[in-house]
Write a protein that holds these residues in place. Structure first.
Motif, short mmCIF file in Angstrom:
data_model
loop_
_atom_site.label_atom_id
_atom_site.label_comp_id
_atom_site.label_asym_id
_atom_site.label_seq_id
_atom_site.Cartn_x
_atom_site.Cartn_y
_atom_site.Cartn_z
N GLY A 184 0.83 -1.21 0.00
CA GLY A 184 0.00 0.00 0.00
C GLY A 184 0.85 1.25 0.00
N VAL B 130 1.55 3.42 2.37
CA VAL B 130 2.47 3.44 3.51
C VAL B 130 3.37 2.20 3.47
CG1 VAL B 130 2.63 3.27 6.03
CG2 VAL B 130 0.93 4.79 4.98
N ARG C 230 -4.10 -9.00 0.85
CA ARG C 230 -5.10 -9.95 0.36
C ARG C 230 -4.80 -10.41 -1.06
NH1 ARG C 230 -9.91 -5.99 1.23
NH2 ARG C 230 -8.28 -4.84 0.15
N ARG D 146 -1.52 -9.69 -2.88
CA ARG D 146 -0.12 -9.84 -3.30
C ARG D 146 0.74 -10.22 -2.11
NH1 ARG D 146 1.23 -4.12 -5.80
NH2 ARG D 146 3.22 -5.05 -6.33
N VAL E 204 2.38 5.40 15.39
CA VAL E 204 3.55 5.38 14.52
C VAL E 204 3.17 6.01 13.17
CG1 VAL E 204 5.15 3.87 13.28
CG2 VAL E 204 4.50 3.33 15.64
N ALA F 68 0.72 11.55 11.84
CA ALA F 68 -0.29 11.99 12.82
C ALA F 68 -1.33 10.88 12.96
CB ALA F 68 -0.97 13.28 12.36
N GLY G 65 -3.24 6.69 0.03
CA GLY G 65 -3.78 5.35 -0.14
C GLY G 65 -5.28 5.31 0.17
N ASP H 63 -7.00 3.25 1.98
CA ASP H 63 -7.32 3.03 3.39
C ASP H 63 -7.22 4.34 4.18
OD1 ASP H 63 -8.06 0.58 4.74
OD2 ASP H 63 -6.40 0.97 6.10
N ALA H 64 -6.21 5.16 3.86
CA ALA H 64 -6.02 6.43 4.57
C ALA H 64 -7.12 7.43 4.20
CB ALA H 64 -4.64 7.00 4.25
N TRP I 70 -10.21 6.42 6.02
CA TRP I 70 -10.08 6.78 7.44
C TRP I 70 -10.41 8.27 7.61
CZ3 TRP I 70 -7.34 10.37 10.16
CH2 TRP I 70 -7.34 10.22 11.55
N THR J 12 5.29 8.34 6.83
CA THR J 12 4.70 7.39 7.79
C THR J 12 5.43 6.05 7.69
OG1 THR J 12 2.54 8.45 7.84
CG2 THR J 12 2.58 6.09 8.33
N1 LIG Z 1 -0.13 7.27 11.48
C1 LIG Z 1 -0.18 7.99 10.36
O1 LIG Z 1 0.30 9.11 10.27
C2 LIG Z 1 -0.79 7.39 9.12
C3 LIG Z 1 -0.60 8.04 7.89
C4 LIG Z 1 -1.14 7.47 6.74
C5 LIG Z 1 -1.86 6.28 6.83
N2 LIG Z 1 -2.03 5.69 8.05
C6 LIG Z 1 -2.77 4.44 8.16
O2 LIG Z 1 -2.07 3.48 7.39
C7 LIG Z 1 -2.97 2.52 6.88
C8 LIG Z 1 -2.67 2.26 5.40
O3 LIG Z 1 -2.87 3.45 4.67
P1 LIG Z 1 -2.43 3.48 3.13
O4 LIG Z 1 -2.56 4.89 2.71
O5 LIG Z 1 -1.14 2.78 2.94
O6 LIG Z 1 -3.61 2.61 2.48
P2 LIG Z 1 -3.60 1.73 1.16
O7 LIG Z 1 -2.68 2.34 0.13
O8 LIG Z 1 -5.02 1.51 0.83
O9 LIG Z 1 -2.90 0.37 1.59
C9 LIG Z 1 -3.55 -0.60 2.34
C10 LIG Z 1 -2.88 -1.94 2.08
O10 LIG Z 1 -3.45 -2.90 2.93
C11 LIG Z 1 -3.87 -4.04 2.21
N3 LIG Z 1 -5.15 -4.45 2.80
C12 LIG Z 1 -6.34 -3.83 2.71
N4 LIG Z 1 -7.27 -4.51 3.40
C13 LIG Z 1 -6.64 -5.59 3.92
C14 LIG Z 1 -7.06 -6.69 4.72
N5 LIG Z 1 -8.34 -6.84 5.09
N6 LIG Z 1 -6.14 -7.61 5.10
C15 LIG Z 1 -4.84 -7.48 4.73
N7 LIG Z 1 -4.39 -6.48 3.95
C16 LIG Z 1 -5.27 -5.55 3.55
C17 LIG Z 1 -4.01 -3.60 0.76
O11 LIG Z 1 -3.61 -4.62 -0.14
P3 LIG Z 1 -4.65 -5.75 -0.66
O12 LIG Z 1 -5.76 -5.00 -1.33
O13 LIG Z 1 -3.84 -6.59 -1.55
O14 LIG Z 1 -5.11 -6.47 0.56
C18 LIG Z 1 -3.00 -2.45 0.67
O15 LIG Z 1 -1.74 -2.91 0.26
C19 LIG Z 1 -4.36 3.08 7.16
O16 LIG Z 1 -4.89 2.36 8.24
C20 LIG Z 1 -4.14 4.52 7.54
O17 LIG Z 1 -5.10 4.99 8.45
C21 LIG Z 1 -1.50 6.21 9.18
#
Ligand SMILES: NC(=O)c1ccc[n+]([C@@H]2O[C@H](COP(=O)([O-])OP(=O)(O)OC[C@H]3O[C@@H](n4cnc5c(N)ncnc54)[C@H](OP(=O)(O)O)[C@@H]3O)[C@@H](O)[C@H]2O)c1
Length: 343
Positions: free
Chosen positions: A13, A15, A36, A38, A116, A119, A154, A156-157, A160, A278
């Motif tokens: 993803g 992050v 899920r 790759r 981690v 924010a 992403g 997921d972000a 959120w 992040t």
């Molecule tokens: N702390 C911070 O500052 C911060 C900053 C940014 C993001 N985040 C958090 O980081 C997380 C990821 O964000 P992102 O922007 O990287 O999102 P993203 O690009 O949508 O990546 C999510 C990844 O998780 C996998 N995934 C999704 N659902 C899944 C499941 N049920 N089981 C296993 N893998 C799964 C996806 O691949 P598949 O589709 O192949 O499963 C994808 O590779 C989020 O929870 C977000 O809130 C935190």
């Protein structure tokens, strides 16, 4: 140093890709991206199957969670097996649930690090610094997060963030805030987890985190539809819209003000691509966990002195930290921001 492999869940993803590539360079052939579709096939919504995957991987030492599971079940499975856990999640309910697993982690000798990222994450570290600058007696912490709307965040972000719109962030008001490189912006209260966990972790009675985007127009549009975002269909629509609209840049800025009566201490931080940063923070935390420099148990990032230098460790990656700036100024710290007082 503890050897062993590292499972990066969500490792392809926005992050997770940075976590995978950074740790892959530091620990060749020890990093396993998972998801899920790759890499190692895992689904965080299916704890029983997740546990079987963990049991099937020989020599596993740590799990980096780069996707939010529905509950702390996945964290429990990791900690029960003595695996270190690094969690980039930002949802208060989930973080509280994982924090409740402290005794389990202590018993198995595992370390879990929460908050981690940017924010929560870098905001927590700057807040702890500002709090210390005030003798550990700040009575309020105001945090402002400016995100670049031109970055390809992403899915997921983005989801959120849209879901956060629908939740109340308490009774705090919007504020005009001076941010380095972006001028004075209107930022709105937003339910980032740091403001809740910092109150308990630092013993600060009042903490508020606000959000704005680099595009003032998009910020206004986002918060104008806040009420409608309570409807799931509107949220789905917003996620699609915000994943397609890229009108700004990819820079982000953080500002943390700690206040004690009339005294204020401010730290600011700027960087590019919050998803990448992040991932870099998560990689540094994982390295510290594997090096054995962190105590067993579940900890928010700002509680671990060994991680306090992470903002400076990111200088080569374009992250710049400024502060402390003090108000009233004591003459020793020129460069105090002009104004920018939340509320
Ligand atoms: N702390 C911070 O500052 C911060 C900053 C940014 C993001 N985040 C958090 O980081 C997380 C990821 O964000 P992102 O922007 O990287 O999102 P993203 O690009 O949508 O990546 C999510 C990844 O998780 C996998 N995934 C999704 N659902 C899944 C499941 N049920 N089981 C296993 N893998 C799964 C996806 O691949 P598949 O589709 O192949 O499963 C994808 O590779 C989020 O929870 C977000 O809130 C935190």
């Amino acid at each position: 140093m503890r050897s062993g492999r590292i499972l990066v869940v969500g490792g392809h993803g926005a992050v997770g890709a940075t976590v995978t590539s950074t740790l892959g360079a530091w620990y060749p052939e020890r990093v396993l991206p998972a998801g899920r579709s790759r890499g190692v096939r895992v689904d965080v919504t299916d704890p029983a199957a997740f546990g079987r995957v963990l049991d099937g991987l020989a020599d596993l030492a740590a799990v980096v969670l780069c996707v939010e599971p529905p509950d702390p079940g996945v964290a429990r499975l990791c900690l029960a097996r003595g695996l270190h856990l690094v969690d980039v999640g930002a949802t208060r309910r989930l973080l509280d649930g994982t924090a409740a697993l402290h005794d389990l982690a202590t018993a198995t000798g595992a370390t879990a690090v929460l908050s981690v990222g940017v924010a929560p994450g870098l905001t927590n570290l700057l807040a702890a610094r500002a709090h210390r600058e005030l003798g550990g007696a700040a009575d309020r912490i105001d945090t402002t997060v400016l995100l670049g709307s031109g970055e390809r965040h992403g899915e997921d972000a983005v989801r959120w963030t849209v879901e956060g719109l629908a939740r109340s962030a308490g009774g705090a008001r919007s504020a005009r805030v001076e941010l380095p490189g972006f001028g004075t912006r209107t930022a709105h209260p937003f339910p980032f987890s740091d403001q809740y966990t910092l109150r308990a972790g630092l013993g600060v009675p009042d903490a508020t985190t606000r959000l704005c985007l680099d595009s003032a127009a998009l910020t206004a549009a986002l918060f104008a539809v806040r009420g409608a975002a309570r409807h799931p269909r509107v949220r789905d629509l917003l996620v699609r819209v915000f994943r397609r609209v890229h009108v700004g840049g990819d820079g982000f800025a953080l500002r943390v003000d700690a206040l004690r009566g009339a005294r204020r201490t401010t730290y600011t931080l700027t960087g590019r691509q919050q998803s990448r940063v992040t991932g870099l923070v998560a990689a540094h935390v994982t390295r510290a966990a594997l090096a054995g420099t962190l105590p067993a148990g579940v900890h928010h990032i700002e509680r671990l002195p060994a991680l306090a230098g992470i903002p400076e460790a990111l200088a080569a990656d374009g992250v710049a930290v400024h502060g402390p700036d003090r108000d009233p100024a004591d003459g020793a710290h020129p460069g105090r921001p002009d104004g920018g007082c939340p509320r």
